[in-house]
Design a protein around this motif. Structure first.
Motif, short mmCIF file in Angstrom:
data_model
loop_
_atom_site.label_atom_id
_atom_site.label_comp_id
_atom_site.label_asym_id
_atom_site.label_seq_id
_atom_site.Cartn_x
_atom_site.Cartn_y
_atom_site.Cartn_z
N PHE A 372 0.80 -1.12 0.14
CA PHE A 372 -0.03 -0.04 -0.06
C PHE A 372 1.04 1.07 -0.02
O PHE A 372 0.46 2.33 -0.61
CB PHE A 372 -0.98 0.15 1.20
CG PHE A 372 -2.37 -0.82 0.98
CD1 PHE A 372 -3.05 -0.15 -0.01
CD2 PHE A 372 -2.83 -1.67 1.57
CE1 PHE A 372 -4.19 -0.80 -0.48
CE2 PHE A 372 -3.84 -2.26 1.31
CZ PHE A 372 -4.62 -1.96 0.58
N ILE A 377 -0.65 5.08 -1.04
CA ILE A 377 -1.99 5.47 -0.25
C ILE A 377 -1.95 5.89 1.19
O ILE A 377 -1.03 5.35 1.80
CB ILE A 377 -2.85 3.89 0.00
CG1 ILE A 377 -2.90 3.36 -1.25
CG2 ILE A 377 -4.40 4.29 0.43
CD1 ILE A 377 -3.90 3.94 -2.59
N PRO A 378 -2.23 7.09 1.66
CA PRO A 378 -2.19 7.44 2.89
C PRO A 378 -2.54 6.50 3.80
O PRO A 378 -3.51 5.87 3.40
CB PRO A 378 -3.11 8.84 2.92
CG PRO A 378 -3.80 8.90 1.80
CD PRO A 378 -3.21 7.82 0.73
N PRO A 379 -2.27 6.59 5.00
CA PRO A 379 -1.21 7.40 5.80
C PRO A 379 0.15 6.88 5.80
O PRO A 379 0.85 7.32 6.79
CB PRO A 379 -1.93 7.47 7.23
CG PRO A 379 -2.35 6.09 7.43
CD PRO A 379 -2.81 5.67 6.01
N LEU A 380 0.45 6.20 4.69
CA LEU A 380 1.75 5.25 4.61
C LEU A 380 2.77 6.41 4.11
O LEU A 380 2.49 7.40 3.36
CB LEU A 380 1.67 4.05 3.97
CG LEU A 380 0.66 3.09 4.55
CD1 LEU A 380 0.47 1.93 3.70
CD2 LEU A 380 1.16 2.65 5.99
N PHE A 383 2.92 7.56 0.59
CA PHE A 383 1.93 8.61 0.07
C PHE A 383 2.86 10.19 0.15
O PHE A 383 2.81 11.05 -0.49
CB PHE A 383 0.67 8.72 0.74
CG PHE A 383 -0.16 9.98 0.94
CD1 PHE A 383 -0.82 10.55 -0.23
CD2 PHE A 383 0.05 10.88 2.13
CE1 PHE A 383 -1.22 11.61 -0.07
CE2 PHE A 383 -0.47 12.03 1.93
CZ PHE A 383 -1.17 12.58 0.86
N PHE A 384 3.45 10.41 1.35
CA PHE A 384 4.17 11.53 1.67
C PHE A 384 5.25 11.78 0.63
O PHE A 384 5.52 13.00 0.13
CB PHE A 384 4.71 11.52 2.78
CG PHE A 384 3.71 11.59 4.01
CD1 PHE A 384 3.09 12.88 4.44
CD2 PHE A 384 3.04 10.72 4.81
CE1 PHE A 384 2.15 13.07 5.27
CE2 PHE A 384 2.08 10.50 5.68
CZ PHE A 384 1.54 11.93 5.96
N PHE A 387 3.62 13.13 -2.14
CA PHE A 387 3.02 14.41 -1.97
C PHE A 387 4.06 15.51 -2.04
O PHE A 387 3.62 16.42 -2.61
CB PHE A 387 2.46 14.37 -0.44
CG PHE A 387 2.01 15.52 -0.05
CD1 PHE A 387 0.70 16.21 -0.38
CD2 PHE A 387 2.42 16.38 0.84
CE1 PHE A 387 0.10 17.21 -0.15
CE2 PHE A 387 2.10 17.63 0.99
CZ PHE A 387 0.79 17.91 0.74
N PHE A 455 3.72 9.29 9.29
CA PHE A 455 2.67 10.43 9.24
C PHE A 455 2.75 11.09 10.57
O PHE A 455 2.22 12.18 10.40
CB PHE A 455 1.27 9.72 8.91
CG PHE A 455 0.47 9.25 10.04
CD1 PHE A 455 -0.25 9.89 10.94
CD2 PHE A 455 0.94 8.06 10.48
CE1 PHE A 455 -0.98 9.30 11.99
CE2 PHE A 455 0.42 7.29 11.52
CZ PHE A 455 -0.64 8.07 12.18
#
Lengths: 471, 494
Positions: A372, A377-380, A383-384, A387, A455
């Motif tokens: 994931f 996929i957040p909050p992993l 994702f950041f 981002f 996160f």
């Protein structure tokens, strides 16, 4: 000059250690374990030396070698990831009878090459470092020499990589021809003026570097080599040379090519988009996990390059954040592969993962987190990473790149979900041996913990990266 | 700084999922007790927050701020009169889901409870967040546990449905992510309260609105991107359907109210015809589709799409009745659809069929069940005296002020709603018992009576006495409409 030699201390220490353990290997029989442990020790000591060195910018040998926070950061990243790759794969190496004492030594040699790459401030030193690294990697790819696939992958990698090195070298010579210097800073000064020839040189150099980080359209070798090489080598390929390659790419953009922004930006945008799309689409049909990870890494390089494509410091920073998190995710993913052992054989097919959530719940949940995260996929953590990159991309108003990039994440989410589906939704077929691979388990644990808790305080990484470009 | 009560509320379920993970014991009893206890604690905590907040102020309350991503994005939480209702709905539905899974989930109970608790954390997070990035984080994160709930514990076509659910939602939301980042570069912040003040320039509003819309439309779901919902509902286990219908769908309606309307007032006005058209299609077309369903869950799923059509219609009337009606409709639909899915789950656990044709004449053998089912079916069609009536009535009142044609077409949907619900009741509850198995089927047991009875009481209570909800909403909605009208009158110029 002698006083300044401490600038080179990590490299000197590494070189001398390599020579010494090579001697030990030659004179002591069956010394794999000893050399392996010594290698880990050397890596740790080098790490200590780098951590203790100052972060001021210092140049040596006619300003051809730089030591600054930028190169130090990458050296630390290279060392830590090598340490984890090496140690988590130890059981695998022993099981696959790859336990030749040269194995860790060649890894150290490639690390040395990468050190020179990230520290170079001169085309010649850069090329020498790159070649040292590449030659080591050729040997590593074919280290399982009795295995047809491994030899094939080694040859494939060698032929294509030699070609790309040739192109790169041609670019370097052109660059020298048009600017009259090999020093990065001086080249940057020369390129400020009207200089069409240098654009050609830049294209050739970019081709060479794109090959090394396996960006589309120079990615052809990646799936074959990833699949053919032993998993322990694949995990090294997937992580460490990518870090070094991106570091050099950023450095080229930052110093010598900083004045011809418009020209290379177009190329990088194209490469980035092509990598993202191919990485997303081509991985869908894959059945072998290593091949799938190869395509996934192509896609990830595409996202990392999107940060470079912005042509501003904040973009480079986002790329570095991205690649750091990428390293964490891939270390975890490959460490999982070391646990898929059944009757002495390591499984590589996605279908072998079928229903492992029942019998190996911890392994399954780790896979879940890592996949994931790779899908962003957040909050992993993954994702950041995305981002940061897309924040930098949108800041430069490159909306098309951002939208294409994010749409490809949806496509790539599909194949990560497919693996998760195999793990969680399908019926259980095989149960793997209860391997006691402590270090692989540890690195999975560390990787998952980082991804899960990232996160809570995402600035920790970017705060470090921010300091790299201060000077 | 005060006690971080919202963070406690958000992370309590997450922490308890850790305890469930570590719990041992026969029959998963300890895991069930831990989750039940902690979800009830969360519920009580949310009631306490509801009780102690100040309805007479439109400002955000219980605000918490933490520096988060590089100083420029803050982890900001806060609630107002609108969000607290959704939070209480979430914390109410979760313990009910946990009770329902005692009967229905037999396999991997512990993992199921962990997924539900993690999902609860993300859902509460969505309704508490006052920062776009924090909102996106929670909004998207909910996909992971829901994907697993559908995929691991679902029906025969679960893989297809889980993928469809995940990819549809993700595709919608990535555009929202681009928009969020763009908003950051336009306004210099992602803090919602600051963006309200700054006002996004007119030329950006339409595109940004569309990007947010793409995410919310999928999640609502609006026609024509609603197709994932029937699939997901049919395949999901009972508790999954309940959460999906009761809470996940409400995130989009909430998103329209919290983000689209106040941040892009001009674009919202501009796109009102689009929303009206899609809502009307949703109300009429999906009602007709619902009429023809053979599968009870699918029927209720399509009715959800139709009911959400009223919600979007009401929100974009920009009238007090319309918006209050929408929120009320969301809460009431959360209770009613949850109850209807639970009702289907009750008979599914016994006879393992969701087909309407399997049933018939239940009233002779399961009288208590039939009574409850009829209550919820009537509430679903909007019978006066149930909460379903008030929501639709207010929305229609609001839309009559804006557009007669739209309001009339929407009213037509009420008739269709009555048609499919009554026909469903007739075929399932009444009629001749064709299936002999039904004769040996047991009526609802104690835990089922607790769940369904509680929901029935609430549905009827709010049908007669909606004041607690309306009072909570009142000032926040007034404030929302005021700001919207000022923005439209000044054409977005400060």
């Amino acid at each position: 000059m002698i006083n300044n030699l401490n600038i080179l201390l990590p490299e000197i220490f590494l070189t001398l250690s390599i020579f010494s353990i090579l001697m030990i290997g030659v004179y002591i029989k069956n010394s794999f374990n000893l050399i392996f442990n010594l290698t880990s020790l050397i890596i740790l000591l080098t790490l200590a030396i780098i951590l203790n060195s100052s972060n001021n910018v210092e140049k040596i040998f006619l300003e051809s070698f730089t030591r600054d926070s930028f190169s130090n950061f990458f050296k630390i990243l290279i060392l830590i990831s090598s340490l984890f790759v090496l140690n988590s794969s130890k059981n695998f190496i022993l099981d696959m009878k790859l336990a030749k004492f040269e194995y860790p030594i060649i890894i150290l040699l490639s690390i040395l090459g990468m050190f020179f790459m990230v520290s170079s401030n001169d085309i010649i030193l850069f090329y020498l470092g790159l070649e040292l690294q590449s030659l080591s990697l050729y040997i590593l790819a074919s280290i399982d020499r009795d295995n047809l696939k491994s030899s094939e992958s080694g040859i494939k990698y060698f032929v294509l990589s030699a070609l790309s090195s040739g192109l790169l070298l041609y670019g370097c010579s052109l660059l020298y021809g048009f600017t009259g210097t090999t020093n990065f800073d001086l080249i940057a000064g020369e390129l400020g003026k009207e200089n069409t020839g240098a654009v050609f040189a830049m294209v050739f150099i970019l081709v060479g570097l794109a090959f090394k980080v396996s960006a589309v359209p120079f990615h052809m070798w990646t799936p074959d080599v990833y699949e053919g090489a032993p998993t322990s080598i694949t995990s090294y390929f997937a992580v460490v040379p990518k870090v070094a390659g991106l570091a050099v790419l950023i450095k080229f953009m930052l110093i010598p090519f900083s004045k011809i922004l418009m020209e290379w930006q177009t190329i990088i945008i194209f490469i980035s988009i092509a990598s993202m799309i191919l990485g997303a689409v081509a991985a869908i049909g894959q059945k072998n996990i290593k091949r799938l990870l190869a395509y996934s890494s192509i896609g990830h390089i595409g996202y990392a390059l999107a940060g470079v494509a912005t042509g501003v410091i904040s973009g480079y920073e986002s790329t570095i954040v991205y690649i750091s998190i990428y390293v964490v995710m891939n270390l975890g993913a490959f460490s999982c592969l070391y646990l898929l052992k059944k009757d002495g054989e390591y499984k590589e097919n996605i279908s072998d993962l079928s229903g492992i959530s029942k019998k190996h719940p911890i392994l399954a949940i780790s896979f879940l987190v890592i996949l994931f995260s790779l899908a962003g996929i957040p909050p992993l953590g993954g994702f950041f990473a995305k981002f940061y990159v897309f924040t930098a991309v949108v800041e430069q108003k490159m909306y098309a790149l951002a939208i294409i990039g994010l749409l490809t994440t949806v496509i790539s989410a599909f194949y990560y979900l497919k693996i998760i589906k195999t793990i969680y939704f399908d019926a259980s077929i095989i149960s793997f041996d209860n391997t006691k691979n402590k270090f692989a388990q540890l690195s999975i644990f560390i990787s998952c913990s980082i991804l899960l808790t990232f996160f809570l305080y995402p600035s920790v990484l970017s705060n470090v990266v921010d300091t790299l470009f201060l000077n | 700084m005060d006690f971080p009560i919202l963070s406690t509320l958000i992370f309590l379920p997450l922490v308890s999922s850790l305890f469930i993970f570590l719990s041992k014991g026969q029959n998963n009893n300890s895991a069930i007790y831990i989750s039940l206890f902690s979800s009830l604690a969360t519920f009580i905590l949310s009631l306490f927050i509801w009780y102690s907040m100040d309805y007479s102020s439109a400002d955000f309350q219980f605000i918490e701020e933490q520096s988060w991503i590089n100083d420029f994005i803050k982890f900001k939480l806060g609630i107002d009169g609108i969000s607290i209702l959704f939070i209480v709905l979430t914390t109410l539905i979760t313990p009910i889901c946990i009770i329902s899974c005692i009967n229905s989930v037999k396999d991997r109970v512990k993992e199921f409870l962990i997924a539900i608790m993690i999902l609860e954390t993300f859902m509460i997070g969505v309704f508490c967040s006052l920062d776009l990035v924090v909102f996106y984080l929670f909004f998207e994160a909910g996909l992971i546990p829901m994907f697993l709930i559908i995929g691991v514990w679902g029906g025969p076509k679960r893989v297809y449905s889980a993928f469809k659910f995940f990819l549809f939602t993700l595709l919608g939301s990535v555009l929202m992510l681009v928009a969020i980042i763009a908003i950051y570069w336009i306004t210099g912040t992602t803090d919602v309260t600051q963006i309200y003040e700054i006002k996004i320039p007119k030329e950006y509003q339409n595109l940004l609105w569309l990007a947010f819309f793409s995410s919310f439309a999928v999640k609502t779901p609006m026609w024509p991107v609603h197709t994932w919902l029937p699939d997901a509902h049919v395949e999901a286990p009972t508790a999954g359907s309940v959460i999906l219908a009761a809470i996940l769908l409400k995130m989009a309606g909430y998103g329209f109210l919290r983000f689209s309307l106040p941040m892009f007032p001009l674009a919202s006005e501009f796109f009102t015809p689009l929303i009206f058209t899609l809502s009307i299609i949703a109300i009429i077309y999906t009602s007709l589709v619902a009429l023809m369903q053979e599968d009870m869950k699918k029927l209720i799923a399509y009715s959800s799409v139709a009911h959400m059509g009223y919600v979007t219609l009401g929100i974009f009337t920009f009238t007090k009745q319309g918006i209050e009606g929408s929120v009320f409709q969301m809460i009431s639909h959360g209770l009613i659809s949850a109850a209807l899915f639970l009702c289907v789950g009750v008979v599914y656990d016994r006879l393992h069929s969701r087909m309407i044709s399997t049933y018939g004449g239940l009233v002779n053998y399961l009288p208590k069940y039939s009574f409850l089912f009829i209550v919820f079916a009537l509430a679903g069609l909007g019978l006066p005296g149930t909460s379903g009536f008030l929501g639709e009535f207010l929305v229609l009142t609001g839309s009559f002020q804006k557009n007669y044609l739209v309001a009339m077409l929407a009213t037509f949907g009420v008739v269709l709603g009555a048609a499919y619900m009554l026909w469903l009741t007739k075929r399932v509850i009444f009629g001749v018992t064709k299936n002999d198995q039904i004769k040996n089927t047991k009526d609802v047991n104690k835990s089922e009576i607790i769940m369904l009875g509680l929901l029935a009481l609430l549905v009827i209570f709010f049908g007669f006495y909606p004041v607690p909800l309306m009072e909570t909403l009142n000032v926040s909605v007034d404030n929302l409409i005021n700001n919207y009208e000022i923005a439209v009158q000044t054409k977005g110029l400060n």
